[in-house]
Design an enzyme around this catalytic site. Structure first.
Site, PDB file in Angstrom:
ATOM      1  N   HIS A 105      -8.837 -14.426  -4.390  1.00  0.00           N
ATOM      2  CA  HIS A 105      -7.602 -14.526  -5.114  1.00  0.00           C
ATOM      3  C   HIS A 105      -7.772 -14.261  -6.610  1.00  0.00           C
ATOM      4  O   HIS A 105      -7.049 -13.435  -7.165  1.00  0.00           O
ATOM      5  CB  HIS A 105      -6.827 -15.824  -4.869  1.00  0.00           C
TER       6      HIS A 105
ATOM      7  N   TYR B 237      -6.215 -11.468 -10.324  1.00  0.00           N
ATOM      8  CA  TYR B 237      -5.878 -11.718 -11.729  1.00  0.00           C
ATOM      9  C   TYR B 237      -6.843 -11.002 -12.648  1.00  0.00           C
ATOM     10  O   TYR B 237      -6.471 -10.602 -13.742  1.00  0.00           O
ATOM     11  CB  TYR B 237      -5.813 -13.218 -12.014  1.00  0.00           C
TER      12      TYR B 237
ATOM     13  N   HIS C 170       3.101  -5.985  -0.078  1.00  0.00           N
ATOM     14  CA  HIS C 170       3.044  -6.829  -1.279  1.00  0.00           C
ATOM     15  C   HIS C 170       2.008  -6.317  -2.273  1.00  0.00           C
ATOM     16  O   HIS C 170       2.315  -6.113  -3.453  1.00  0.00           O
ATOM     17  CB  HIS C 170       2.723  -8.268  -0.880  1.00  0.00           C
ATOM     18  N   PHE C 171       0.776  -6.101  -1.823  1.00  0.00           N
ATOM     19  CA  PHE C 171      -0.241  -5.838  -2.846  1.00  0.00           C
ATOM     20  C   PHE C 171      -0.204  -4.423  -3.384  1.00  0.00           C
ATOM     21  O   PHE C 171      -0.783  -4.147  -4.437  1.00  0.00           O
ATOM     22  CB  PHE C 171      -1.648  -6.273  -2.431  1.00  0.00           C
ATOM     23  N   HIS C 172       0.503  -3.511  -2.709  1.00  0.00           N
ATOM     24  CA  HIS C 172       0.674  -2.215  -3.348  1.00  0.00           C
ATOM     25  C   HIS C 172       1.659  -2.306  -4.511  1.00  0.00           C
ATOM     26  O   HIS C 172       1.644  -1.472  -5.410  1.00  0.00           O
ATOM     27  CB  HIS C 172       1.101  -1.149  -2.338  1.00  0.00           C
TER      28      HIS C 172
ATOM     29  N   ARG D 221      -1.334  -5.116   9.973  1.00  0.00           N
ATOM     30  CA  ARG D 221      -2.022  -4.309   8.954  1.00  0.00           C
ATOM     31  C   ARG D 221      -3.376  -3.907   9.512  1.00  0.00           C
ATOM     32  O   ARG D 221      -3.756  -4.304  10.608  1.00  0.00           O
ATOM     33  CB  ARG D 221      -2.221  -5.154   7.703  1.00  0.00           C
ATOM     34  N   ARG D 222      -4.131  -3.100   8.744  1.00  0.00           N
ATOM     35  CA  ARG D 222      -5.524  -2.783   9.068  1.00  0.00           C
ATOM     36  C   ARG D 222      -5.695  -2.237  10.480  1.00  0.00           C
ATOM     37  O   ARG D 222      -6.678  -2.536  11.135  1.00  0.00           O
ATOM     38  CB  ARG D 222      -6.403  -4.035   8.928  1.00  0.00           C
TER      39      ARG D 222
END
Lengths: 178, 187, 557
Positions: free
Chosen positions: C227, C231, C378-380, C441-442
């Site tokens: 995580h 950041y 989300h993470f894209h 996913r994946r």
């Protein structure tokens, strides 16, 4: 335009060529870019949002436990919808019918349609007397790789006849025979 | 330190939003009773599953008039049971899934539901579930587990309670919760 | 005087970092296109089993190599500029660059070898490399060197700071350096988890020195890092939005103290949240998951505060440029400046990404989307746009200062961020919807005989087309960016670049910031304490039954 601190000039965009038509075409390009870049995403997100609000879940295909032919006063419920690899490869549909009416009721299932659009002929008719519960059970031989996608249903009672092609949810696949 | 009035307001609204989110999650956990998968399933040695009373013969075990334990082994590249033969379960019953892996880490997700966990070798994932809606549910493995990961899937058929014939293919051992636990975990 | 004239060594170092970063971005981006077309069934040019090689390369090149190299370069620029000092030792700076580069090559070779069946080396383990799947030992060594290289780079910044501090004992830490140092402190704390996992477990295991590793412990150590790494990617983008975007907007940063508070909050809260990636893992008591959830929700606060400050600073700039009215000032912003546009659109998209992240953080809600296509959706938005698009955008502004050359192909540079934004909206919207339908996913071929997916809005086939289209637009945007880079690099040096490199002082300056904010030791200590509270007991109990138990032998890929 005033600012208190004379430390710096704000960022100046690179000087464009002096001629005015180039300036105007540049401004048009910017407007087009901003318009599309904001407009397309807003359209996509808005249509998603309103689609969610409209509350339509799934594609309305009938699965085990679902009621069919909701317009009829009788209750028709799928109690089994399964493919058996066999060999031979067979699709079995079982519908339980509750006839609370005063007249006898006839339900016919067939022909069957696959996801690829093939029609598999064959139908069965179940007769359920007034006030009783009965079961319609039909098996169709289907080719390898074919997935049952819809079935033609016909209900008759008294003078009324109702027909509907019902979309089927993808059935589970079992080894062996029913 | 000067903070603009609007920023103070924004900060306050932000904190309220955050506290609101935490509250809704806590509500779901405490009052609605959505439990998280935790350590209560116990541990197991992944290469000794055939010494476990239930994982050696995974499937449906009836534990009461309307309750069932379902043991599922995830392995490259199938769910046992679930893939070769669909799991059949009755709606409106208390089902407890026990999921573990015989080899690498897999995922276990009943598509379209919140039955979603990881099958980690060495650990047993325990999930209490009630299926309210009959129907045909797919199971997918959603954690990469090797070259044929995309072929790993299965199905669960949930039938109306009156249509359920009982577990088949397993010895109907009624297992009390205390019987289950770490088997074969040693130093 | 431009940066390259004032600090030629540092400019060269940053250029080299950026060169590796953007090479990784190019290859990783191409692989992303292959994936997008493959899993949607639009175009399959590889075997589905090779998809996982592609996916590993995509994840490692973009999430580890592109990011780390870009950040290392950006941070070296920011520290040099704000302290007005270069590196303490040029040799040392090439040492960390060399370590990073060696790690990259050692990790990349086994991954790419996965495409060649006759080469007995592969690392098809994805960016998370969960055991018991096992890669070639060289992959793990490469990963460790990447981490160590980043530690060495961090020390480079701290050494410059120590030198500056000796000569400026009473001054506030300049804001950009403050941001770099707090980010690196967070990074040192965060990488402990993955370094321990790889050094103590995965490398000996892959060399056959130990027989088994505990998969749950490994996962936990990875997500200890997994995580806060986001950041690590995000805070450099925040550095750009706080210190450069206001100036690009025509104004000044609203508040230096608030920026410091935000970075301190990230130092404290980024790491003790890792269990939110393991909400549905067995073997972890739910109390720790609840603690992680609470910490994660509070981690929203610095981002929400950032939204306010950054937008307010942009508004200030717009009004300096003559913007008027409640909302009309938006039109006065420099929408014809590619650096501005990329940063602004990246920030806007991050708001959406933040909201989908809140869903992920919602412990019991997470059941609905864990490991589905929602997650990459989300993470894209976050690393893929908030970070990556900002990195590209600030490069348009930095590149002339680092090279002494004018930015080339400016029209393409202008189109690039708009195209990225549209492409990403298409792709990510469809991925979120696909996740709600349960699509995993994946997975190389999420089309199953036994499973059908019910779309919540629209249809699954329409979602697939949208992903393919979005991915294609993103790739085109990437090509535009790389073309601008190459054309600029091939261009001639000029006497005077037209980029205005000065950054004005904030409206509320560092002298208004409480002194305690600069007490880095205090904040680091509290950060460590919070991690011990969040992770101490769970990791202890995983170790207590044997560090290698319940253990799994290797499953080589």
């Amino acid at each position: 335009m005033t600012h208190n601190d004379p430390t710096d000039d704000p960022e100046e965009p690179n000087p464009s060529p002096a001629a005015s038509p180039d300036d105007a075409s540049r401004r048009r390009l910017i407007r087009l870019l901003v318009g599309l870049a904001i407009g397309i995403p807003v359209a996509i997100e808005a249509s998603t949002f309103f689609g969610l609000l409209s509350g339509e879940r799934g594609d309305g295909r009938a699965d085990i436990g679902d009621e069919l032919l909701t317009d009829t006063p009788q209750t028709e419920t799928i109690v089994d919808s399964s493919v058996f690899e066999g060999p031979p490869r067979v699709y079995e549909l079982v519908i339980e019918v509750t006839n609370d009416e005063e007249t006898p009721y006839e339900l016919t299932a067939g022909p069957l349609f696959t996801a690829a659009g093939e029609k598999i002929t064959g139908s069965t008719t179940a007769e359920i007397p007034a006030g009783e519960t009965g079961e319609l059970n039909k098996q169709w031989g289907i080719p390898k790789e074919a997935t049952p996608a819809a079935v033609e249903l016909r209900a008759v009672w008294g003078d009324t006849e109702v027909s509907e092609r019902v979309a089927l949810a993808q059935p589970a696949v079992y080894q062996g025979s029913p | 330190m000067e903070i603009h009035r609007f920023e103070k307001l924004w900060g306050l609204v932000s904190v309220l939003l955050i506290v609101g989110f935490i509250t809704t999650i806590a509500y779901g956990a405490v009052f609605v009773g959505v439990e998280m998968v935790d350590a209560s399933g116990g541990q197991i040695q992944a290469d000794e599953l055939n010494q476990h009373p239930q994982f050696s013969d995974p499937g449906v075990y009836q534990t009461g008039p309307n309750s069932y334990d379902v043991y599922i082994v995830a392995e490259q590249f199938q769910f046992r049971p679930g893939t070769q033969s669909p799991l059949r379960l009755p709606a409106d019953s208390e089902i407890t899934f026990y999921v573990t892996s015989a080899d690498v880490t897999h995922g276990f997700n009943v598509v379209g539901t919140n039955v979603n966990t990881m099958a980690i070798p060495g650990q047993i994932a325990k999930l209490p579930v009630t299926f309210n809606e009959p129907g045909t549910y797919g199971i997918v493995c959603h954690e990469y587990c090797g070259a044929a990961h995309h072929e790993m899937a299965g199905s669960i058929v949930v039938v109306p309670p009156s249509q359920y014939d009982g577990p088949s293919g397993n010895t109907s051992v009624v297992a009390a919760p205390g019987d289950l636990g770490a088997v074969g975990v040693g130093k | 005087m431009t940066f390259i004239d004032d600090y030629p060594h540092e400019a060269k170092l940053v250029r080299y970092c950026f060169a590796v970063a953007f090479a990784a971005l190019g290859v990783g981006g191409l692989l992303g296109l292959v994936q997008a077309l493959h899993r949607t069934g639009v175009l399959r040019i590889i075997d589905s089993s090779d998809y996982y090689t592609v996916l590993t390369a995509h994840g490692v090149l973009l999430a580890l190599v592109f990011t780390t190299f870009f950040i290392a370069g950006l941070f070296r620029w920011a520290v040099t500029r704000s302290l007005e000092r270069g590196v303490v030792s040029q040799r040392y700076s090439w040492l960390w660059f060399g370590t990073l580069l060696t790690g990259t090559i050692l990790a990349a070779v086994p991954i790419l070898a996965g495409f060649f069946p006759n080469v007995p080396m592969s690392a098809d383990v994805l960016f998370t490399f969960y055991p018991p799947l096992q890669a070639h030992p060289v992959f793990y060594v490469g990963a460790v060197l990447l981490i160590v290289g980043s530690w060495l780079a961090g020390a480079d910044y701290f050494r410059s700071f120590a030198g500056w501090r000796r000569e400026n004992p009473d001054e506030r830490i300049p804001l950009q350096t403050f941001m770099v140092l707090t980010t690196m402190l967070m990074w040192y704390l965060a990488t402990i988890g993955v370094a321990a996992e790889v050094l103590f477990f995965l490398i000996p295991w892959s060399l056959g020195l130990i027989q088994t590793v505990d998969p749950l412990l490994s996962r936990t150590l990875f997500w200890f890092f997994g995580h806060p790494v986001v950041y690590f990617w995000l805070l450099p983008a925040y550095l750009v939005w706080y210190t450069i975007l206001p100036k690009l907007s025509g104004g000044r940063l609203l508040s230096d103290p608030l920026a410091r508070i935000v970075f301190v909050l990230f130092l404290l809260l980024s790491t003790p949240v890792g269990f939110h990636h393991q909400y549905v893992d067995p073997g972890i008591p739910s109390g720790y998951k609840f603690v992680a959830m609470v910490n994660t929700m509070f981690l929203l606060l610095p981002s929400l505060l950032t939204a306010f400050t950054v937008v307010a600073s942009m508004e200030h700039g717009a009004r300096q440029r003559g913007g008027k009215g409640r909302l009309n000032w938006l039109r006065a912003l420099p929408w014809d400046n590619p650096a501005f546009v990329g940063c602004a659109l990246a920030g806007l998209m991050f708001a959406a990404g933040g909201f989908s992240g809140m869903i992920n953080a919602g412990m019991n809600i997470n059941y609905l989307i864990h490991n589905t296509l929602w997650i990459p959706g989300h993470f894209h938005l976050t690393v893929g746009t908030a970070a990556a698009l900002t990195y590209m955008a600030v490069t348009y502004w930095l590149l002339p200062q680092l090279t002494g050359k004018e930015l080339a192909l400016k029209k393409w540079a202008l189109v690039q961020p708009y195209l990225w934004f549209v492409g990403m909206t298409l792709m990510s919207n469809a991925m979120h919807r696909g996740g709600l339908a349960g699509i995993p996913r994946r997975t190389a071929e999420p089309q199953y005989d036994q499973v059908s997916f019910d779309a919540v809005v629209g249809s699954v086939s329409e979602m697939r087309l949208q992903i393919a289209l979005g991915g294609t637009l993103l790739f085109v945007s990437l090509v535009l960016f790389l073309a601008v880079l190459v054309a600029t690099w091939l261009g001639p040096r000029v006497e005077q670049i037209s980029v205005n490199s000065a950054i004005p002082e904030p409206l509320s300056g560092s002298d208004h910031a409480p002194l305690v904010l600069d007490n880095l030791r205090l904040w680091a200590a509290i950060a460590v304490l919070l991690v011990i509270i969040a992770y101490g007991i769970p990791i202890w109990s995983m170790l207590a039954d044997g560090p290698f138990a319940p253990g799994s032998p290797p499953f080589p890929v």
